[in-house]
Design a protein around this motif. Structure first.
Motif: not given
Length: 589
Positions: A411, A432, A435, A437-438, A490
């Motif tokens: 991370e 994507r 991330d 969840k972006a 990220k």
């Protein structure tokens, strides 16, 4: 390492389908007993004729019972085999998921040390060989085990001598097969190794077809390919030819239940021990043993293929992996420190990194430069903990990287490599990955920051355009910018660029540099570069040679104090000017 048997190894992946497996077993057992009804019906009809009381009603009644038994046998067998196939594919899914999870936990060197052919052979070919035997082992195995037992038991009830006579071919056939298979294990082992080799050569040939054509090496490379295929063919045929004689003899003897039963049955009949009806029934029942016995002969080979597949799977699953902590740590800063770090790829190889001491303060820009093979990329990968150091320690924010959970370490580090892999899906989804969840808008913003929005919107389907297999539909520079966009999304506090400008050309170098600048704002940045112009503003430039630090300092300090760095700089500026001039010429033309 806990040693497991073949069956135990398979069943440990069956936790999600235990209920289906049990149901499959029950259905198979019911199918077997339903399959006995036709034999009972045939016996009753025969007895009616021998007793002289055969009537159309009685014949049709037992014929109907026989037909019903056969239909029920098919229905329950179908249910059993359906659930066993579902279970088999669930087990295959569990095995492949476990293998991929293991690859993620292994040291990177252990994974990339294997060829694509080897990995493909294990994950695809070896695991696939488990499915067919596994799917049929339960319904057919139970059926082919219970049916002969039930038949043999009933024949003992009729007359134990006739029952034993019907099996006289079994020990003879067993001896023949035992002789044939005396070196089966060693030959099968050679067969699997030969199969793995030919797989590796085939994958290598296909993956390298572009290089082969570009350098006109088609004849030599094809010869290597064809030789591997020919050797595999010759070995397989030689092995089969050495067993054909005994195999055919065994296949001829094993099903011949009548060899013992007919003379014994006739003798028992003439002695008044068996009635004509009982002798006829014994003959019918003995012939029903043929198929199950032959099935077990075939299953020996299937079991061996499962055994070798599981052996390969267990070799991977039981191999070493990077130890990782579960408890997340708290970071006060993101300083990176290498304390007397040494590392070798193999126990018997020289150190790729030898006694390296480096401190990279938070929000600093550090560059690693030097001749190829000097250890630059190795240091970058050690920081990301793709491997564990052999000596010394690496820490981030005063925490040893070994004490940081692997997930958390991933991370906080964005790693952009020289040849970034893109998946065969849309460019939107490739970005994507930084991330998951972006939102789409956040992906677009990252793409604009990475200076790749301008070429994406020109594609036929824009952000929904496929990147192609391994990003093959994009140029090297475009793939790099997509990878940088992924890293921007990220938003990790540490950024490692490992030759991330390798595919830059004069036309897009400024764009790549701007995208890198957008990526690294407020980050702890480590750059490995051959293009020295891209790191001239670094806070600290570390010059590596043969795994050791030979100099470090700012651009001005190294130019004035280190002859090797000065030569590298002058060579780079000369090459850069040459490329720029030739680019202008090609544009004018």
């Amino acid at each position: 390492m806990k040693k497991r048997g073949t069956i135990g190894s398979v069943l440990r992946f069956a936790s999600e389908c235990k209920g289906k497996l049990i149901f499959s077993v029950i259905m198979a057992v019911i199918s077997v007993f339903c399959g006995l009804l036709p034999f009972l019906g045939a016996y009753r009809i025969i007895m009616m004729f021998f007793d002289g009381n055969a009537t159309p009603t009685g014949i049709f009644e037992w014929a109907g019972i026989s037909a019903l038994g056969y239909i029920l046998k098919l229905i329950f067998y179908g249910l059993s085999t359906s659930f066993s196939h579902i279970s088999a594919y669930q087990i295959l899914e569990s095995i492949r998921t476990a293998l991929c999870g293991k690859f993620m936990r292994q040291p990177l060197g252990d994974v990339i040390g294997k060829t694509a052919g080897e990995l493909k052979s294990i994950v695809v070919d070896r695991v696939e060989t488990i499915e067919l035997p596994l799917a049929h082992a339960i319904p057919e195995g139970i059926s082919n085990l219970l049916m002969p037992l039930c038949v043999f038991g009933y024949m003992i009830f009729l007359d134990w001598r006739a029952a034993l006579a019907s099996l006289i071919c079994v020990p003879i056939g067993a001896v023949i097969y035992a002789v044939m298979m005396r070196n089966y294990s060693s030959q099968y082992d050679k067969f699997m190794k030969a199969s793995a080799r030919v797989n590796g050569v085939i994958v290598e040939y296909i993956e390298g077809i572009q290089v082969i054509k570009a350098f006109n090496r088609s004849s030599g490379s094809y010869e290597k390919y064809s030789n591997a295929v020919r050797d595999f063919r010759d070995f397989t045929l030689d092995w089969f030819k050495s067993t054909w004689g005994l195999m055919n003899l065994g296949n001829a003897v094993l099903p011949s239940t009548l060899l013992g039963l007919l003379p014994a049955g006739v003798l028992l009949y003439t002695s008044g021990i068996l009635t004509p009806a009982e002798l006829t029934l014994c003959i019918i029942l003995s012939m029903s043993i043929i198929a199950p016995v032959s099935w077990f002969v075939v299953m020996v080979n299937d079991y061996k293929s499962i055994q070798y597949a599981i052996m390969d799977v267990n070799t991977v699953l039981d191999s070493r992996e990077l130890e990782t902590k579960k408890r997340r740590v708290e970071f006060e800063n993101y300083d990176i420190k290498l304390d007397n770090v040494s590392f070798a790829y193999n126990d018997d190889s020289e150190n790729a990194v030898d006694g390296v001491n480096v401190r990279m303060p938070q929000n600093s820009f550090t560059a690693l430069v030097g001749p190829s093979g000097g250890g630059k990329s190795t240091i970058a990968k050690l920081i990301a903990r793709f491997w564990d150091v052999n000596g010394g320690a690496i820490s981030i924010g005063e925490h040893n990287v070994k004490d940081i959970p692997q997930e958390q370490l991933s991370e906080i580090i964005s790693y952009v490599a020289q040849d970034n892999f893109l998946f065969n899906c849309s460019i939107l989804e490739n970005i994507r990955l930084g991330d998951p969840k972006a939102t789409d808008e956040q992906v677009y913003a990252a793409a604009r920051a990475a200076m790749c929005d301008e070429f994406i919107v020109k594609l036929e389907n824009g952000y929904d355009s496929s990147a192609g297999e391994a990003g093959g539909k994009l140029s090297g520079g475009e793939r790099q910018r997509i990878a940088i966009a992924r890293a921007i999304l990220k938003n990790a506090p540490i950024v490692i660029l490992d030759e991330a400008t390798a595919f830059t050309d004069p036309e897009n170098e400024a764009q790549i540099q701007q995208s890198i600048s957008n990526l690294t704002k407020g980050k702890t940045l480590l750059v490995i570069a051959h293009r020295l112009s891209t790191i001239k503003s670094a806070d600290n430039i570390i010059l590596l040679e043969n795994g050791k630090i030979i100099a470090q300092g700012t651009q001005e300090e190294l130019l004035s104090s280190n002859e090797l760095y000065a030569k590298m700089w002058n060579a780079h500026i000369g090459a850069k000017n040459w490329a720029a001039n030739n680019s202008e010429v090609s544009v004018n033309v």
